[in-house]
Write a protein that holds these residues in place. Structure first.
Motif, PDB file in Angstrom:
ATOM      1  N   ARG A 237       6.459   3.539  -1.138  1.00  0.00           N
ATOM      2  CA  ARG A 237       5.788   2.650  -0.735  1.00  0.00           C
ATOM      3  C   ARG A 237       6.310   1.235  -2.429  1.00  0.00           C
ATOM      4  NH1 ARG A 237       2.867  -1.780   2.337  1.00  0.00           N
ATOM      5  NH2 ARG A 237       1.807  -2.631   1.019  1.00  0.00           N
ATOM      6  N   PHE A 245      -1.393  -0.332  -5.380  1.00  0.00           N
ATOM      7  CA  PHE A 245      -2.181  -0.082  -4.814  1.00  0.00           C
ATOM      8  C   PHE A 245      -3.363   0.612  -5.433  1.00  0.00           C
ATOM      9  CE2 PHE A 245      -0.187   3.683  -3.295  1.00  0.00           C
ATOM     10  CZ  PHE A 245       0.883   3.534  -3.229  1.00  0.00           C
ATOM     11  N   LEU A 297      -1.742   1.898   4.212  1.00  0.00           N
ATOM     12  CA  LEU A 297      -0.884   0.923   3.472  1.00  0.00           C
ATOM     13  C   LEU A 297       0.781   1.931   3.906  1.00  0.00           C
ATOM     14  CD1 LEU A 297      -2.752  -0.008   0.632  1.00  0.00           C
ATOM     15  CD2 LEU A 297      -1.843  -1.429   2.346  1.00  0.00           C
TER      16      LEU A 297
END
Ligand code: WQD
Length: 325
Positions: A237, A245, A297
Protein backbone atom coordinates in the motif's frame (compact mmCIF):
# COMPACT_ATOMS: atom_id res chain seq x y z
CA UNK A 1 7.47 -11.90 13.75
CA UNK A 2 10.39 -10.87 11.54
CA UNK A 3 11.17 -14.40 10.36
CA UNK A 4 7.53 -15.11 9.49
CA UNK A 5 7.30 -11.81 7.60
CA UNK A 6 10.46 -12.68 5.66
CA UNK A 7 8.70 -15.78 4.33
CA UNK A 8 5.61 -13.77 3.38
CA UNK A 9 7.76 -11.11 1.67
CA UNK A 10 9.59 -13.70 -0.42
CA UNK A 11 6.28 -15.34 -1.37
CA UNK A 12 5.06 -11.89 -2.49
CA UNK A 13 8.13 -11.37 -4.72
CA UNK A 14 10.19 -9.13 -2.42
CA UNK A 15 13.85 -9.70 -1.45
CA UNK A 16 14.15 -9.19 2.32
CA UNK A 17 17.43 -8.22 3.97
CA UNK A 18 17.55 -9.12 7.68
CA UNK A 19 19.30 -6.77 10.13
CA UNK A 20 19.59 -8.46 13.52
CA UNK A 21 21.83 -8.42 16.61
CA UNK A 22 20.36 -11.79 17.69
CA UNK A 23 19.75 -10.47 21.20
CA UNK A 24 16.27 -11.98 21.16
CA UNK A 25 16.49 -14.43 18.24
CA UNK A 26 18.75 -17.26 17.02
CA UNK A 27 20.96 -17.49 13.88
CA UNK A 28 19.59 -21.00 13.34
CA UNK A 29 16.42 -19.36 12.00
CA UNK A 30 18.33 -18.46 8.81
CA UNK A 31 18.77 -22.10 7.86
CA UNK A 32 15.09 -22.74 8.62
CA UNK A 33 14.10 -19.84 6.35
CA UNK A 34 16.21 -21.34 3.57
CA UNK A 35 14.44 -24.68 4.08
CA UNK A 36 10.99 -23.04 3.85
CA UNK A 37 11.68 -20.64 0.97
CA UNK A 38 14.26 -22.61 -1.00
CA UNK A 39 16.66 -19.67 -1.02
CA UNK A 40 19.29 -18.11 1.22
CA UNK A 41 18.08 -14.97 3.01
CA UNK A 42 20.70 -12.22 3.32
CA UNK A 43 21.38 -11.29 6.93
CA UNK A 44 23.54 -8.43 8.21
CA UNK A 45 24.45 -8.82 11.91
CA UNK A 46 24.62 -5.61 13.90
CA UNK A 47 22.73 -3.28 16.20
CA UNK A 48 20.01 -0.83 15.19
CA UNK A 49 21.67 1.67 17.57
CA UNK A 50 24.73 1.72 15.25
CA UNK A 51 23.42 4.42 12.91
CA UNK A 52 26.36 4.47 10.43
CA UNK A 53 26.17 0.68 10.10
CA UNK A 54 22.41 0.79 9.42
CA UNK A 55 22.89 3.54 6.82
CA UNK A 56 25.65 1.56 5.11
CA UNK A 57 23.45 -1.55 4.91
CA UNK A 58 20.50 0.42 3.50
CA UNK A 59 22.78 1.92 0.83
CA UNK A 60 24.56 -1.36 0.05
CA UNK A 61 21.34 -3.19 -0.65
CA UNK A 62 19.49 -0.18 -2.16
CA UNK A 63 16.61 -0.84 0.24
CA UNK A 64 13.19 0.36 -1.01
CA UNK A 65 11.39 0.02 2.32
CA UNK A 66 12.04 -0.85 5.96
CA UNK A 67 10.02 -2.91 8.44
CA UNK A 68 11.03 -2.12 12.03
CA UNK A 69 10.63 -5.11 14.37
CA UNK A 70 13.78 -4.48 16.43
CA UNK A 71 12.63 -3.79 19.96
CA UNK A 72 12.04 -5.38 23.33
CA UNK A 73 8.44 -6.40 24.03
CA UNK A 74 7.94 -7.89 27.49
CA UNK A 75 5.58 -5.73 29.51
CA UNK A 76 6.74 -7.04 32.90
CA UNK A 77 10.43 -6.68 32.01
CA UNK A 78 9.81 -3.09 30.89
CA UNK A 79 8.48 -2.24 34.37
CA UNK A 80 11.59 -3.77 35.99
CA UNK A 81 14.09 -2.35 33.47
CA UNK A 82 12.58 0.84 31.95
CA UNK A 83 15.91 2.28 30.70
CA UNK A 84 16.59 -0.86 28.63
CA UNK A 85 13.25 -0.26 26.89
CA UNK A 86 13.67 3.50 26.42
CA UNK A 87 17.15 2.94 25.01
CA UNK A 88 16.52 -0.04 22.76
CA UNK A 89 13.05 0.92 21.56
CA UNK A 90 13.10 4.74 21.38
CA UNK A 91 16.81 5.42 20.77
CA UNK A 92 16.77 2.47 18.37
CA UNK A 93 13.92 4.04 16.40
CA UNK A 94 15.69 7.43 16.34
CA UNK A 95 18.86 5.75 15.05
CA UNK A 96 16.94 3.85 12.36
CA UNK A 97 15.09 6.98 11.18
CA UNK A 98 18.37 8.96 11.01
CA UNK A 99 19.98 6.18 8.97
CA UNK A 100 16.96 5.97 6.65
CA UNK A 101 16.99 9.75 6.13
CA UNK A 102 20.74 9.69 5.34
CA UNK A 103 20.23 6.80 2.91
CA UNK A 104 17.25 8.49 1.19
CA UNK A 105 14.90 5.67 2.19
CA UNK A 106 11.64 7.08 3.57
CA UNK A 107 9.24 4.12 3.46
CA UNK A 108 8.70 2.48 6.85
CA UNK A 109 6.33 -0.12 8.32
CA UNK A 110 6.43 0.17 12.11
CA UNK A 111 5.53 -2.62 14.53
CA UNK A 112 3.33 -0.88 17.09
CA UNK A 113 1.01 -2.51 19.60
CA UNK A 114 -2.50 -2.47 21.04
CA UNK A 115 -0.75 -1.64 24.29
CA UNK A 116 -0.92 2.02 23.21
CA UNK A 117 -4.65 1.87 24.04
CA UNK A 118 -3.94 1.05 27.70
CA UNK A 119 -7.15 0.02 29.48
CA UNK A 120 -9.83 0.73 26.83
CA UNK A 121 -13.14 2.24 27.96
CA UNK A 122 -14.95 -0.30 25.76
CA UNK A 123 -14.36 -2.97 23.12
CA UNK A 124 -13.93 -3.46 20.19
CA UNK A 125 -11.19 -0.85 19.77
CA UNK A 126 -10.95 1.51 16.78
CA UNK A 127 -7.85 3.48 15.78
CA UNK A 128 -9.31 6.77 17.08
CA UNK A 129 -9.56 5.46 20.65
CA UNK A 130 -7.53 7.52 23.13
CA UNK A 131 -3.94 6.34 23.64
CA UNK A 132 -2.57 5.85 27.12
CA UNK A 133 0.26 3.79 28.48
CA UNK A 134 0.24 1.57 31.54
CA UNK A 135 3.86 0.42 31.31
CA UNK A 136 7.20 1.55 29.82
CA UNK A 137 6.90 -0.91 26.91
CA UNK A 138 3.58 0.62 25.83
CA UNK A 139 5.03 4.08 26.46
CA UNK A 140 7.87 3.44 24.01
CA UNK A 141 5.39 2.40 21.30
CA UNK A 142 3.31 5.51 21.93
CA UNK A 143 6.37 7.81 21.83
CA UNK A 144 7.64 6.26 18.59
CA UNK A 145 4.21 6.72 17.00
CA UNK A 146 4.41 10.41 17.97
CA UNK A 147 7.97 10.64 16.57
CA UNK A 148 6.75 9.26 13.25
CA UNK A 149 3.89 11.77 13.19
CA UNK A 150 6.39 14.60 13.77
CA UNK A 151 8.65 13.27 10.97
CA UNK A 152 5.64 13.26 8.66
CA UNK A 153 4.89 16.93 9.46
CA UNK A 154 8.54 17.92 8.99
CA UNK A 155 8.80 16.08 5.67
CA UNK A 156 5.61 14.83 3.93
CA UNK A 157 7.79 12.61 1.72
CA UNK A 158 7.84 10.03 4.53
CA UNK A 159 5.61 7.04 3.80
CA UNK A 160 4.70 5.53 7.19
CA UNK A 161 2.57 2.45 7.93
CA UNK A 162 1.92 2.03 11.68
CA UNK A 163 0.58 -1.43 12.56
CA UNK A 164 -0.96 -1.90 16.02
CA UNK A 165 -0.72 -5.63 16.70
CA UNK A 166 -3.09 -7.23 19.16
CA UNK A 167 -1.90 -10.59 20.52
CA UNK A 168 0.43 -12.35 18.07
CA UNK A 169 0.46 -16.15 18.45
CA UNK A 170 0.90 -19.18 16.20
CA UNK A 171 3.76 -20.45 14.06
CA UNK A 172 4.51 -21.18 10.41
CA UNK A 173 2.60 -24.35 9.34
CA UNK A 174 5.90 -26.06 8.44
CA UNK A 175 6.74 -26.22 12.15
CA UNK A 176 10.25 -25.00 11.28
CA UNK A 177 9.96 -21.48 12.73
CA UNK A 178 8.04 -20.26 15.77
CA UNK A 179 8.16 -18.34 19.03
CA UNK A 180 11.23 -19.22 21.10
CA UNK A 181 11.06 -17.12 24.31
CA UNK A 182 14.17 -17.22 26.51
CA UNK A 183 13.50 -18.18 30.14
CA UNK A 184 10.00 -18.35 31.58
CA UNK A 185 7.48 -17.18 28.95
CA UNK A 186 5.71 -13.92 29.82
CA UNK A 187 2.89 -14.54 27.37
CA UNK A 188 0.00 -16.98 27.57
CA UNK A 189 0.37 -19.10 24.43
CA UNK A 190 4.04 -20.10 24.78
CA UNK A 191 3.45 -20.89 28.45
CA UNK A 192 0.44 -23.09 27.63
CA UNK A 193 2.53 -24.87 24.97
CA UNK A 194 5.30 -25.57 27.51
CA UNK A 195 2.74 -26.99 29.98
CA UNK A 196 1.30 -29.22 27.22
CA UNK A 197 4.75 -30.58 26.34
CA UNK A 198 5.53 -31.23 30.02
CA UNK A 199 8.15 -28.51 30.45
CA UNK A 200 6.02 -26.76 33.13
CA UNK A 201 3.62 -28.43 35.61
CA UNK A 202 0.66 -26.07 35.26
CA UNK A 203 -0.56 -22.69 34.05
CA UNK A 204 -1.26 -19.89 36.50
CA UNK A 205 -4.49 -18.23 35.38
CA UNK A 206 -4.02 -14.59 36.37
CA UNK A 207 -7.46 -13.70 37.69
CA UNK A 208 -10.88 -15.28 37.19
CA UNK A 209 -12.96 -12.40 38.55
CA UNK A 210 -12.87 -10.06 35.56
CA UNK A 211 -16.12 -8.78 34.03
CA UNK A 212 -15.86 -11.30 31.17
CA UNK A 213 -18.01 -14.33 30.26
CA UNK A 214 -15.89 -16.80 32.26
CA UNK A 215 -14.08 -14.31 34.50
CA UNK A 216 -10.68 -14.67 32.80
CA UNK A 217 -8.92 -12.11 30.59
CA UNK A 218 -10.12 -11.72 26.98
CA UNK A 219 -7.68 -10.90 24.17
CA UNK A 220 -7.63 -10.69 20.36
CA UNK A 221 -5.24 -13.51 19.43
CA UNK A 222 -4.07 -13.17 15.84
CA UNK A 223 -2.06 -15.75 13.89
CA UNK A 224 1.49 -14.67 13.11
CA UNK A 225 0.89 -15.74 9.50
CA UNK A 226 -2.02 -13.32 9.21
CA UNK A 227 0.13 -10.62 10.79
CA UNK A 228 2.97 -11.33 8.34
CA UNK A 229 0.59 -11.01 5.40
CA UNK A 230 -0.70 -7.77 6.93
CA UNK A 231 2.86 -6.40 6.85
CA UNK A 232 3.23 -7.27 3.16
CA UNK A 233 -0.11 -5.62 2.38
CA UNK A 234 1.00 -2.53 4.33
CA UNK A 235 4.29 -2.26 2.39
CA UNK A 236 2.50 -2.74 -0.92
CA UNK A 237 0.00 0.00 0.00
CA UNK A 238 2.81 2.42 0.90
CA UNK A 239 4.76 1.71 -2.30
CA UNK A 240 1.65 2.02 -4.47
CA UNK A 241 -0.13 4.98 -2.84
CA UNK A 242 2.56 6.81 -0.88
CA UNK A 243 -0.09 7.58 1.76
CA UNK A 244 0.72 6.98 5.43
CA UNK A 245 -1.72 5.17 7.74
CA UNK A 246 -2.21 3.68 11.22
CA UNK A 247 -4.28 0.49 11.49
CA UNK A 248 -5.22 -2.20 14.02
CA UNK A 249 -4.12 -5.70 13.08
CA UNK A 250 -6.49 -8.00 14.93
CA UNK A 251 -9.21 -10.55 14.19
CA UNK A 252 -12.03 -8.45 15.69
CA UNK A 253 -12.99 -11.15 18.20
CA UNK A 254 -11.75 -12.03 21.68
CA UNK A 255 -11.01 -15.29 23.48
CA UNK A 256 -10.59 -15.84 27.21
CA UNK A 257 -7.67 -17.55 28.90
CA UNK A 258 -9.79 -20.64 29.57
CA UNK A 259 -10.97 -20.75 25.95
CA UNK A 260 -7.33 -20.71 24.81
CA UNK A 261 -6.50 -23.52 27.24
CA UNK A 262 -9.41 -25.64 25.97
CA UNK A 263 -8.50 -24.98 22.32
CA UNK A 264 -4.90 -25.98 22.99
CA UNK A 265 -5.92 -29.20 24.74
CA UNK A 266 -8.06 -30.08 21.71
CA UNK A 267 -5.28 -29.24 19.24
CA UNK A 268 -2.52 -31.05 21.13
CA UNK A 269 -4.43 -33.92 22.69
CA UNK A 270 -2.54 -33.03 25.88
CA UNK A 271 -3.94 -31.80 29.24
CA UNK A 272 -3.08 -28.27 30.34
CA UNK A 273 -3.53 -28.22 34.15
CA UNK A 274 -4.44 -24.77 35.49
CA UNK A 275 -4.28 -23.05 38.86
CA UNK A 276 -6.26 -19.90 39.59
CA UNK A 277 -3.92 -17.10 40.70
CA UNK A 278 -4.11 -13.40 41.56
CA UNK A 279 -4.56 -10.84 38.81
CA UNK A 280 -1.30 -9.70 37.12
CA UNK A 281 -0.57 -5.98 37.71
CA UNK A 282 -1.24 -3.93 34.58
CA UNK A 283 -3.57 -6.48 32.97
CA UNK A 284 -6.87 -5.30 31.52
CA UNK A 285 -10.11 -7.32 31.41
CA UNK A 286 -10.76 -7.19 27.67
CA UNK A 287 -8.84 -5.99 24.61
CA UNK A 288 -9.83 -6.76 21.04
CA UNK A 289 -9.81 -4.89 17.73
CA UNK A 290 -12.31 -3.43 15.32
CA UNK A 291 -10.27 -4.28 12.18
CA UNK A 292 -12.41 -2.62 9.47
CA UNK A 293 -9.88 0.12 8.63
CA UNK A 294 -7.11 -2.38 7.79
CA UNK A 295 -9.59 -4.31 5.69
CA UNK A 296 -10.55 -1.13 3.80
CA UNK A 297 -7.07 0.36 3.36
CA UNK A 298 -5.01 -2.79 2.90
CA UNK A 299 -7.54 -5.22 1.49
CA UNK A 300 -6.41 -7.49 4.35
CA UNK A 301 -8.25 -9.47 7.00
CA UNK A 302 -7.20 -12.16 9.48
CA UNK A 303 -8.38 -15.56 8.26
CA UNK A 304 -6.94 -18.13 10.66
CA UNK A 305 -8.88 -19.39 13.68
CA UNK A 306 -7.86 -20.01 17.29
CA UNK A 307 -7.80 -23.74 16.45
CA UNK A 308 -5.35 -23.01 13.60
CA UNK A 309 -3.16 -21.00 15.98
CA UNK A 310 -3.06 -23.79 18.58
CA UNK A 311 -2.45 -26.51 15.97
CA UNK A 312 0.47 -24.57 14.47
CA UNK A 313 1.97 -23.71 17.86
CA UNK A 314 1.73 -27.37 18.92
CA UNK A 315 3.47 -28.55 15.71
CA UNK A 316 6.31 -26.05 16.34
CA UNK A 317 6.58 -26.78 20.11
CA UNK A 318 6.40 -30.56 19.81
CA UNK A 319 8.91 -30.56 16.96
CA UNK A 320 11.27 -28.13 18.70
CA UNK A 321 10.96 -28.72 22.48
CA UNK A 322 14.01 -26.52 23.07
CA UNK A 323 13.29 -23.96 20.39
CA UNK A 324 16.16 -23.22 18.02
CA UNK A 325 18.82 -24.67 20.33
C1 WQD B 1 -2.82 -12.68 27.73
C2 WQD B 1 -3.83 -13.10 28.80
C3 WQD B 1 -3.12 -12.66 31.05
C4 WQD B 1 0.19 -15.55 31.05
C5 WQD B 1 1.18 -8.48 25.94
C6 WQD B 1 1.65 -7.12 25.50
C7 WQD B 1 1.24 -6.88 24.07
C8 WQD B 1 1.80 -8.00 23.20
C9 WQD B 1 1.33 -9.35 23.71
C10 WQD B 1 3.86 -7.37 22.14
C11 WQD B 1 -3.97 -12.08 29.93
C12 WQD B 1 -3.26 -14.16 30.82
C13 WQD B 1 -0.89 -14.77 30.66
C14 WQD B 1 0.02 -16.55 32.06
C15 WQD B 1 -2.30 -15.92 32.24
N1 WQD B 1 3.22 -7.93 23.17
N2 WQD B 1 -2.10 -14.96 31.26
N3 WQD B 1 -1.22 -16.69 32.62
O1 WQD B 1 -0.58 -9.08 28.35
O2 WQD B 1 -2.47 -9.30 26.62
O3 WQD B 1 -0.23 -8.52 25.90
O4 WQD B 1 1.75 -9.44 25.07
O5 WQD B 1 3.45 -6.95 21.09
O6 WQD B 1 1.76 -5.65 23.65
O7 WQD B 1 1.00 -6.15 26.30
O8 WQD B 1 -0.54 -10.90 26.56
O9 WQD B 1 -0.11 -13.32 26.59
O10 WQD B 1 0.87 -11.88 28.45
O11 WQD B 1 -1.60 -12.32 28.39
O12 WQD B 1 -3.41 -16.08 32.78
O13 WQD B 1 0.97 -17.30 32.47
O14 WQD B 1 -3.38 -14.31 29.41
O15 WQD B 1 -3.60 -12.30 32.34
O16 WQD B 1 -5.33 -12.07 30.34
P1 WQD B 1 -1.03 -9.42 26.97
P2 WQD B 1 -0.26 -12.14 27.51
Amino acid sequence: MGSHTCVALIEAGFTPIILDNFSNSHPAVLQRLAQITGRAVVCEQGDVLDTPWVEAVLRRHQVAGVMHFAGDKAVGESVAQPLKYYRNNISGAVSLLEAMQAANCQTLVFSSSATVYGDPASVPITEDFPRQHTNPYGHTKLVIEDMLAAMQVADPAWQLGVLRYFNPVGAHPSGLIGEDPSGIPNNLMPFVAQVAIGKRPFLNVYGNDYATPDGTGVRDYIHVQDLAQGHVAALQRLLQSGESFTVNLGTGSGNSVLEVVKAFELASGRPVPCQMAARRPGDVAQCYAYPALAQRLLGWRAERTLADMCTDVWRWQSGNPNGYQ
